[in-house]
Design a protein around this motif. Structure first.
Motif, PDB file in Angstrom:
ATOM      1  N   VAL B 141       0.838  -1.196   0.000  1.00 48.46           N
ATOM      2  CA  VAL B 141       0.000   0.000   0.000  1.00 48.46           C
ATOM      3  C   VAL B 141       0.874   1.247   0.000  1.00 48.46           C
ATOM      4  O   VAL B 141       0.620   2.204  -0.727  1.00 48.46           O
ATOM      5  CB  VAL B 141      -0.925   0.011   1.235  1.00 48.46           C
ATOM      6  N   GLY B 144       2.490   1.605  -3.413  1.00 53.29           N
ATOM      7  CA  GLY B 144       1.530   1.767  -4.497  1.00 53.29           C
ATOM      8  C   GLY B 144       0.776   3.074  -4.468  1.00 53.29           C
ATOM      9  O   GLY B 144       0.460   3.641  -5.526  1.00 53.29           O
ATOM     10  N   ARG B 145       0.516   3.613  -3.297  1.00 53.70           N
ATOM     11  CA  ARG B 145      -0.444   4.714  -3.229  1.00 53.70           C
ATOM     12  C   ARG B 145       0.000   5.944  -2.449  1.00 53.70           C
ATOM     13  O   ARG B 145      -0.773   6.879  -2.296  1.00 53.70           O
ATOM     14  CB  ARG B 145      -1.761   4.206  -2.631  1.00 53.70           C
ATOM     15  N   ARG B 146       1.212   5.953  -1.917  1.00 52.42           N
ATOM     16  CA  ARG B 146       1.641   7.158  -1.214  1.00 52.42           C
ATOM     17  C   ARG B 146       2.798   7.815  -1.959  1.00 52.42           C
ATOM     18  O   ARG B 146       3.602   7.128  -2.578  1.00 52.42           O
ATOM     19  CB  ARG B 146       2.044   6.815   0.221  1.00 52.42           C
TER      20      ARG B 146
END
Lengths: 241, 241
Positions: B141, B144-146
């Motif tokens: 996570v 991938g997303r920060r």
DNA sequence: CGGAGGGTTGATTCCCCTCAAAATCAGTGG
DNA sequence: CCACTGATTTTGAGGGGAATCAACCCTCCG
């Protein structure tokens, strides 16, 4: 060999005896169905039951506070849903059916009971969990170190290999209910960019993703392009006799 | 409570009986040391033994064909090294000591023996593995997303929380032997960019990474900035009595 | 027939990479 | 004590890959 999904799953890791199979039978009391789009359980919830997917596709993911989503993995028939949530008594992720799905339910208390009475089954579940972890690790490598095109290619190859193992795909391709939004959230990309990347891969005649079907135009060239090595997925026969 | 590292590790998940502790004693025959920089084992190798880290830091990683490296996680005292490799009879990753380390060796055959005779220990190991997987998922996570700054902040907070659990850190900070190269390979960033990000975080007076020490200038603001929620690390007492 | 979900494409922006060069530091040996 | 080396950190300049914003299309379906 006409067995329950759970027996097939664990049978890949451990040669199961008759009594062990009988114990497994008692595990999943209920067969249930869920409709696409409605969460099976949500992150933060305490997990009381796990499931084994019998038919259909599901997705496990985490949501950030700002609404962004990272998909951890897609689940296909034979996969566990929420095993980690049950073991840790708390779900750190959510699971949603992508299509309508059929599952068999495995209660947490029953699972721990079975471990105590049938240690080989505990070992088998540990192996299954380790294999899941190996996949997450490979996803981490994929997102961390490959560019968008390689990443997408690698993902499609992995999915194809997994589906082949359960008879739902081949080196020619597979039926695929995923949208480009879902692909984007799995690959850490925007859906717009996924679309462009898919076009490139199609123009290079490596893979075509259209109308719910993934066609490997050249499985060899795609494998080379993505540096795909399926070792981490292989499970050649029972490890424990 | 002066026990072996393995007993401490598993005791966090299962209340261990006297006999179970005795069984654990037999598990790690050897205490070994390794020097910094030389791989314990390499990806592709078949794993014969796992280790529990007693002192020092290690790193688990995968290398791509073009030489790029993705670090999966850092290991600190109390962590397993190569558990997955032993279970799957094949290492999908490499492990290297960052500092000189001390470990206790756990042989694969012994481990499976113990599972058969002491099912509760199998359950405990399954829990430990699940917790490891939860960490890898959170890394996924994170990457991938920060963005780079949030990602770095989140990583340092996680490391701080884990070290606090074993008495090697606090909300004030912790001693940290990592280089900016290692940070980059763990976060999917270049070391150059890691350096810039660290400067920003320092200038914002949230965290200072210097001279082998991480100082949380404002643990609260950093936690809020990174949206750090340590739930996935928590292990409040034995789950199985 | 209207609306929703999904796919496709273009224009623009920006985050992070790459390349490059100093500066700092630890260790080593003369 | 100092020259030398290699590893690490720091800073700058420039470029590119992917995000964002914004249309427009299609199909399906109530």
């Amino acid at each position: 060999m006409e067995n329950t999904p759970l027996a097939r799953k664990l049978g890949a890791f451990v040669a199961l005896s008759g009594t062990e199979l009988a114990v497994l039978e008692t595990l999943h009391k209920r067969r249930r169905t869920f409709v696409a789009g409605r969460d099976l359980f949500h992150q933060g919830q305490s997990g009381q039951a796990a499931y084994v997917l019998a038919s259909g596709w599901a997705v496990s993911y985490k949501i950030l506070q700002d609404g962004q989503r990272q998909i951890v993995d897609f689940q296909i028939p034979g996969d566990f849903l929420g095993l980690r949530s049950v073991l840790l008594h708390m779900s750190d992720h959510s699971i949603e059916p992508i299509t309508d799905i059929e599952v068999t339910e495995v209660l947490a208390t029953d699972l721990l009971d079975v471990f105590a009475r049938t240690p080989r089954l505990a070992t088998a579940v540990l192996w299954a969990a380790s294999r899941d972890e190996a996949m997450v690790v490979e996803h981490l490598v994929n997102i961390g170190r490959r560019n968008a095109a390689e990443r997408t290619a690698h993902f499609l190859l992995e999915l194809g290999a997994r589906l082949s193992l359960v008879g739902m795909g081949s080196k020619a391709g597979f039926a695929c209910p995923l949208t480009q939004y879902l692909l984007g959230d799995a690959l850490g990309l925007s859906s717009v960019h996924v679309n462009r990347v898919l076009r490139k891969l199609r123009e290079k005649e490596m893979v075509t993703f259209r109308n719910g079907f993934v066609a490997f135009d050249s499985h060899n060239r795609l494998t080379e392009f993505a540096e795909f090595d399926p070792t981490y997925l292989d499970q050649v026969g029972p490890l424990l006799m």
